[in-house]
Design an enzyme around this catalytic site. Sequence first.
Site, short mmCIF file in Angstrom:
data_model
loop_
_atom_site.label_atom_id
_atom_site.label_comp_id
_atom_site.label_asym_id
_atom_site.label_seq_id
_atom_site.Cartn_x
_atom_site.Cartn_y
_atom_site.Cartn_z
N ARG A 52 1.00 -1.24 0.44
CA ARG A 52 0.26 0.23 -0.09
C ARG A 52 0.66 1.65 0.22
O ARG A 52 1.79 1.67 0.86
CB ARG A 52 -0.81 0.11 1.14
CG ARG A 52 -1.82 -1.05 1.12
CD ARG A 52 -2.92 -0.55 0.24
NE ARG A 52 -3.99 -1.54 0.28
CZ ARG A 52 -4.46 -2.27 -0.63
NH1 ARG A 52 -3.64 -3.09 -1.20
NH2 ARG A 52 -5.64 -3.04 -0.79
N GLU A 81 -4.56 7.84 -4.92
CA GLU A 81 -4.75 6.79 -5.59
C GLU A 81 -5.76 7.36 -6.19
O GLU A 81 -6.65 7.37 -5.56
CB GLU A 81 -4.19 5.42 -5.48
CG GLU A 81 -3.17 4.56 -5.09
CD GLU A 81 -3.21 3.64 -5.28
OE1 GLU A 81 -4.02 2.79 -4.78
OE2 GLU A 81 -2.02 3.02 -4.76
N HIS A 111 -1.04 0.49 -9.89
CA HIS A 111 -1.80 -0.35 -9.15
C HIS A 111 -2.52 -1.80 -10.16
O HIS A 111 -4.00 -2.11 -9.88
CB HIS A 111 -3.00 0.73 -7.90
CG HIS A 111 -2.76 -0.09 -6.76
ND1 HIS A 111 -3.56 0.38 -5.97
CD2 HIS A 111 -3.09 -1.75 -6.63
CE1 HIS A 111 -4.36 -0.76 -4.37
NE2 HIS A 111 -3.11 -2.14 -5.34
#
Length: 324
Positions: free
Chosen positions: A237, A266, A284
């Site tokens: 993360r 994000e 991601h």
Amino acid sequence: MKKTVLAFSRVNQEMAERLAQDFNVIIPDPKKGDINAQFNEALPEVHGLIGSGRKLGREQLATAERLEVVSSISVGYDNYDVEYLTERGIALTNTPDVLTESTADLGFSLIMSSARRVAELDAYTKAGNWKRSIEPPHFGTDVYGKTLGIVGMGNIGAAIARRGRLGFNMPILYSGNSRKSALEQELGAQFRSLDQLLAEADFVCLVVPLSDKTHHLIGKRELGLMKKSAILVNIARGPIVEEPALIEALHNGTIRGAGLDVYEKEPLSESPLFKLSNAVTLPHIGSATTETRQAMADLAYQNLRSALLGERPQNLVNPQVWKG
């Protein structure tokens, strides 16, 4: 009477049809106006939520008086206020295991692409700059035989370690909350404190869940402990790394490079990271393969269906809420 399910992110047509066999299904449609407004309007009637990528907690779910289960199409659950859901007796489910190998593939591809400067030299070639043999300023670094440090030796970390040890003859170091004796025996993995691992590893791969304890686990001090020739890979993360400190370390040559799939914010459309040739930046995509995303959707569907039909779901994050 059918219970009602609300999708809080996009779901494919197949899942929508499967859900509709047992439940009333609400899928917000951007063509019908504001997605958030549609979500909030539907909440009071909803028994189940399914999706990913939306923060859900006390504020967001205050009107969801009938809610029984949140089925997340993800392995991580830091977007959800688990304590609040448990207090309400709302089951939270996730989709572990089915994404282990694809995420490990991605992690190791970041090791390889950062070490061999794949993205940078791809852009160099496509820009028409390859006019003579590549010289030392564009050389990469070997991966085979280098020391791989895994921060967080869970299933994904172990899968990356196997790729490194069995495929590339890499000595394996790891840090975490507990020793992994089976992996120590299988791979010759050696336990280290985080500081020791950072100082010894040529590649440091972050695979820990995000929590209060791991927030900004890697900052200026930790980056300063790493070898100047080392590469940091983050597939966990974004907030596990203090991003400004990483940008400074990459810019100043404190470390050789970074391979990143996650960020503090994000989605990310602008960042100083994008201007650094020694940073490989992906959007991601750890589990983003056709096969894995389908397996995650299937498991999330099964978790949701089981919970709403009174059967214990396969993957309960907060098992204490289940009375059955």
